[in-house]
Motif scaffolding. Structure first.
Motif, PDB file in Angstrom:
ATOM      1  N   PHE A  85       7.199  49.566  32.375  1.00  0.00           N
ATOM      2  CA  PHE A  85       6.177  50.609  32.236  1.00  0.00           C
ATOM      3  C   PHE A  85       5.050  50.120  31.331  1.00  0.00           C
ATOM      4  O   PHE A  85       3.870  50.246  31.648  1.00  0.00           O
ATOM      5  CB  PHE A  85       6.787  51.884  31.630  1.00  0.00           C
ATOM      6  CG  PHE A  85       7.210  52.916  32.632  1.00  0.00           C
ATOM      7  CD1 PHE A  85       6.268  53.550  33.436  1.00  0.00           C
ATOM      8  CD2 PHE A  85       8.541  53.270  32.772  1.00  0.00           C
ATOM      9  CE1 PHE A  85       6.657  54.516  34.357  1.00  0.00           C
ATOM     10  CE2 PHE A  85       8.938  54.237  33.689  1.00  0.00           C
ATOM     11  CZ  PHE A  85       7.989  54.859  34.487  1.00  0.00           C
ATOM     12  N   ILE A  86       5.465  49.553  30.189  1.00  0.00           N
ATOM     13  CA  ILE A  86       4.448  49.078  29.236  1.00  0.00           C
ATOM     14  C   ILE A  86       3.605  47.968  29.858  1.00  0.00           C
ATOM     15  O   ILE A  86       2.380  47.940  29.710  1.00  0.00           O
ATOM     16  CB  ILE A  86       5.132  48.607  27.924  1.00  0.00           C
ATOM     17  CG1 ILE A  86       5.881  49.788  27.268  1.00  0.00           C
ATOM     18  CG2 ILE A  86       4.118  48.005  26.966  1.00  0.00           C
ATOM     19  CD1 ILE A  86       5.009  50.975  26.919  1.00  0.00           C
ATOM     20  N   LEU A  97      -2.267  54.316  24.096  1.00  0.00           N
ATOM     21  CA  LEU A  97      -1.415  54.883  25.140  1.00  0.00           C
ATOM     22  C   LEU A  97      -0.955  56.261  24.671  1.00  0.00           C
ATOM     23  O   LEU A  97      -0.381  56.396  23.592  1.00  0.00           O
ATOM     24  CB  LEU A  97      -0.194  53.985  25.389  1.00  0.00           C
ATOM     25  CG  LEU A  97       0.882  54.561  26.325  1.00  0.00           C
ATOM     26  CD1 LEU A  97       0.385  54.642  27.765  1.00  0.00           C
ATOM     27  CD2 LEU A  97       2.161  53.721  26.263  1.00  0.00           C
ATOM     28  N   VAL A  98      -1.202  57.278  25.509  1.00  0.00           N
ATOM     29  CA  VAL A  98      -0.730  58.632  25.188  1.00  0.00           C
ATOM     30  C   VAL A  98       0.529  58.887  26.013  1.00  0.00           C
ATOM     31  O   VAL A  98       0.520  58.692  27.236  1.00  0.00           O
ATOM     32  CB  VAL A  98      -1.795  59.701  25.542  1.00  0.00           C
ATOM     33  CG1 VAL A  98      -1.308  61.088  25.116  1.00  0.00           C
ATOM     34  CG2 VAL A  98      -3.124  59.372  24.875  1.00  0.00           C
ATOM     35  N   GLN A  99       1.609  59.273  25.349  1.00  0.00           N
ATOM     36  CA  GLN A  99       2.809  59.569  26.135  1.00  0.00           C
ATOM     37  C   GLN A  99       3.522  60.817  25.632  1.00  0.00           C
ATOM     38  O   GLN A  99       3.394  61.212  24.482  1.00  0.00           O
ATOM     39  CB  GLN A  99       3.749  58.358  26.226  1.00  0.00           C
ATOM     40  CG  GLN A  99       4.399  57.968  24.927  1.00  0.00           C
ATOM     41  CD  GLN A  99       5.479  56.904  25.112  1.00  0.00           C
ATOM     42  OE1 GLN A  99       5.670  56.386  26.211  1.00  0.00           O
ATOM     43  NE2 GLN A  99       6.183  56.586  24.053  1.00  0.00           N
ATOM     44  N   VAL A 130      10.656  55.922  24.360  1.00  0.00           N
ATOM     45  CA  VAL A 130      10.912  55.489  22.986  1.00  0.00           C
ATOM     46  C   VAL A 130      11.606  54.130  22.953  1.00  0.00           C
ATOM     47  O   VAL A 130      11.048  53.144  22.505  1.00  0.00           O
ATOM     48  CB  VAL A 130      11.806  56.535  22.265  1.00  0.00           C
ATOM     49  CG1 VAL A 130      12.079  56.093  20.841  1.00  0.00           C
ATOM     50  CG2 VAL A 130      11.140  57.901  22.284  1.00  0.00           C
ATOM     51  N   GLY A 131      12.831  54.104  23.466  1.00  0.00           N
ATOM     52  CA  GLY A 131      13.656  52.914  23.301  1.00  0.00           C
ATOM     53  C   GLY A 131      13.124  51.711  24.051  1.00  0.00           C
ATOM     54  O   GLY A 131      13.427  50.579  23.706  1.00  0.00           O
ATOM     55  N   GLY A 132      12.358  51.959  25.090  1.00  0.00           N
ATOM     56  CA  GLY A 132      11.887  50.847  25.907  1.00  0.00           C
ATOM     57  C   GLY A 132      10.645  50.181  25.364  1.00  0.00           C
ATOM     58  O   GLY A 132      10.172  49.193  25.912  1.00  0.00           O
ATOM     59  N   MET A 158       4.028  45.385  22.030  1.00  0.00           N
ATOM     60  CA  MET A 158       3.012  46.215  22.675  1.00  0.00           C
ATOM     61  C   MET A 158       1.711  46.227  21.894  1.00  0.00           C
ATOM     62  O   MET A 158       1.680  46.442  20.699  1.00  0.00           O
ATOM     63  CB  MET A 158       3.510  47.647  22.885  1.00  0.00           C
ATOM     64  CG  MET A 158       2.504  48.448  23.703  1.00  0.00           C
ATOM     65  SD  MET A 158       3.095  50.091  24.171  1.00  0.00           S
ATOM     66  CE  MET A 158       2.764  50.971  22.641  1.00  0.00           C
ATOM     67  N   SER A 159       0.615  45.950  22.632  1.00  0.00           N
ATOM     68  CA  SER A 159      -0.684  45.861  21.973  1.00  0.00           C
ATOM     69  C   SER A 159      -1.375  47.220  21.874  1.00  0.00           C
ATOM     70  O   SER A 159      -2.260  47.409  21.054  1.00  0.00           O
ATOM     71  CB  SER A 159      -1.575  44.876  22.731  1.00  0.00           C
ATOM     72  OG  SER A 159      -1.752  45.331  24.070  1.00  0.00           O
TER      73      SER A 159
END
Lengths: 357, 357
Positions: free
Chosen positions: B149-150, B165-167, B191-193, B198-199
């Motif tokens: 996903f990221i 990134l808004v989640q 969360v865990g992933g 991640m930039s």
């Protein structure tokens, strides 16, 4: 009447019973008298059946015989018929293969001693469990267990001097084992597990009966276990999916006992009818759970309960939700982190079977 | 208020909700006002929450942002909040990872276009399924999917020029992912992933809310999916136990659609309440069955349906037997020999979880 005729006749009766499940309420003329003396009357006559079966066994058993006795209703009827036919020339043998129900051995001992039957218990659990190590495929399990049973019976037959084995095969067993025209659905241990090499000659006095007819015979004979639910020949082996371990067998034995207690209590309290068969099996699948605020990854227990007339077809029982809730909570509480998931089987037969393997 | 304070506060609220599951009927004084402006009143105030959240997002998003949009209620609320806060500087991205529900993509497209939100669909199913090949362990599945996903969001962020990134993480997600003091129960994809590398900077406007509060916000915003049941971030991957195959994903997608149709129809007809969550999963276990008079050895589908207030605890739904019967028959009829067994999950949470992986 040849074997093929008997099979065709039994299958025809089965198809008729599916269409008209309660013969006692059916038109008498729809049940013809061509299938043997015990069906001469419109309602199955256990007294006539016993008389004829004892006569047949006298002819079939010229010498001594061992009787495969599991404690279930079929084999108990066999043990009594054999004792009636040849007295002490029949030895009933109960094999404890380590895959029996909780408290089963004590129950069988009590019951058989009340018959004054010639009876013996053989503890062969180490031998059975060793032979099943690493085995996953259901048919292979059934065949190994069937083979081991024959080993034990042959071993017991020798010193006793028996030439015959009496076993409680009933019609659905061999119909589903491919004895007729159908494919093999399951090898019943009474049938599919028989090795070609077996030296004992076979006598199967209940081969033409359905389960409700066997129960009528058992009631006529006043057997304590006349209403006892069926239990598979291969025992808990086919209720532990995948490879067997002592831990898994222990889980499924305890879970079966909980299911029996709760459903019998609910039936006694009038909350539901007593089902045809009701038990637990251990699925070879783990799922994520949360116990005591931490992650668990435990096994899944399935509860199976069905209504049926003869086991050839069955419908899942509509157990009241509060009974399922009690069963589910008791199982997960008793097993701790080993079991974190309980499911209820809502599959009819067909397309499922009553047991899972 | 620091992160740890927020976590402690959320956990305290959670424990209070467990003891007193319906705050609307509770003593108003038992809910203090120390947890933020949207809890100033005794009943959660969605209007106040939206006003505050939009203000916060304006501050948090100085440039452009991508919004992780799954079509669920959490991420849809996020998409609307982001659009309200920064307009076209927010791009909502829907990732079709090949593990989505039947008809989901069309539904999301319709819904997002009705908002006039800046929106894009990315088809990444080949990429996701390749990364999941041969993976069995649930945590590994969740982490691979979270990571993918990221990857996709970072790839989409670059040409758009987004820095954030808004989640739609909500409180139970990070409580169960071990964000607080508890062990990791499950890595939620929100969360865990998240990989260390991640930039993109993260904005999580719903981090302090429970599901019922998110629904209140969604109703206030008049979102079409305000009442839609939760769906896990990793999609059908965690509903196919064991290794994923296209056949298994197809079975579980069809089975989920059948469960949704039948339970929604039953609820609409007044036969039961609409549960909090209701779906099917495919167990990695085969059992013996009989279909068309021959043996089958097919997969097992589990039906899961639970009532809950916030997903932190749940009880299995007492679905009427005739509804379960219809679901069971439709699933086995539709799947042919691939599925011969349907079970119903009768486990509360704890000790189970709502999903199986």
């Amino acid at each position: 009447m040849g074997l093929l005729d008997l099979e065709a006749a039994a299958r025809e009766r089965w198809l008729r019973r599916r269409a008209d499940p309660d013969p006692q309420e059916s038109d008498a003329s729809s049940r013809s008298n061509k299938y043997g003396p015990h069906l001469l009357t419109t309602v199955f006559d256990p007294a006539a059946f016993v008389e004829e079966a004892v006569k047949k066994l006298e002819q079939e058993l010229p010498g001594k015989a061992v009787v495969a006795c599991s404690g279930g209703v079929d084999s108990s009827v066999c043990a009594v018929l054999a004792a009636k036919a040849v007295g002490d020339r029949a030895l009933s043998v109960f094999v404890d293969h380590g895959l029996i129900r909780k408290g089963e051995r004590a129950l069988v001992e009590r019951m058989m001693s009340s018959f004054h039957a010639n009876f013996k218990v053989v503890d062969a659990s180490d031998e059975f469990l060793a032979a099943l190590e690493g085995v996953i495929e259901p048919e292979q399990k059934r065949k190994i267990i069937g083979g081991k049973f024959i080993d034990v019976f042959e071993r017991e037959a020798k010193p006793f001097g028996a030439t015959h084995l009496v076993q409680g095969t009933i019609a659905p067993d061999w119909i589903e084992s491919g004895g007729g025209l159908r494919d093999t659905i399951k090898s019943h241990h009474n049938v599919g597990g028989l090795p070609e090499r077996m030296s004992l000659k076979l006598a199967e006095p209940l081969r033409d009966l359905y389960k409700d007819e066997v129960r009528k015979v058992a009631r006529f004979l006043k057997l304590e276990n006349a209403e006892r639910q069926p239990f598979p020949g291969p025992g808990l082996a086919v209720r532990c999916l995948g490879e067997l371990t002592e831990e898994k067998i222990e889980i499924v034995r305890e879970s079966c006992a909980i299911v029996e207690e709760e459903i019998e209590a609910a039936a006694a309290a009038g909350k539901c009818e007593l089902p045809w068969q009701y038990f637990a099996a251990l699925l070879n699948v783990r799922s994520v759970g949360v116990q005591g605020d931490t992650r668990s990854y435990g096994w899944t227990v399935v509860v199976r309960s069905v209504g049926a007339l003869d086991g050839m077809t069955a419908h899942w029982s509509k157990i009241p939700p509060e009974v399922l809730e009690r069963i589910s909570t008791r199982i997960t509480n008793t097993m701790g982190k080993r079991v974190n998931r309980v499911v209820y089987d809502v599959t009819n037969k067909p397309p499922g079977t009553i047991e899972w393997e």
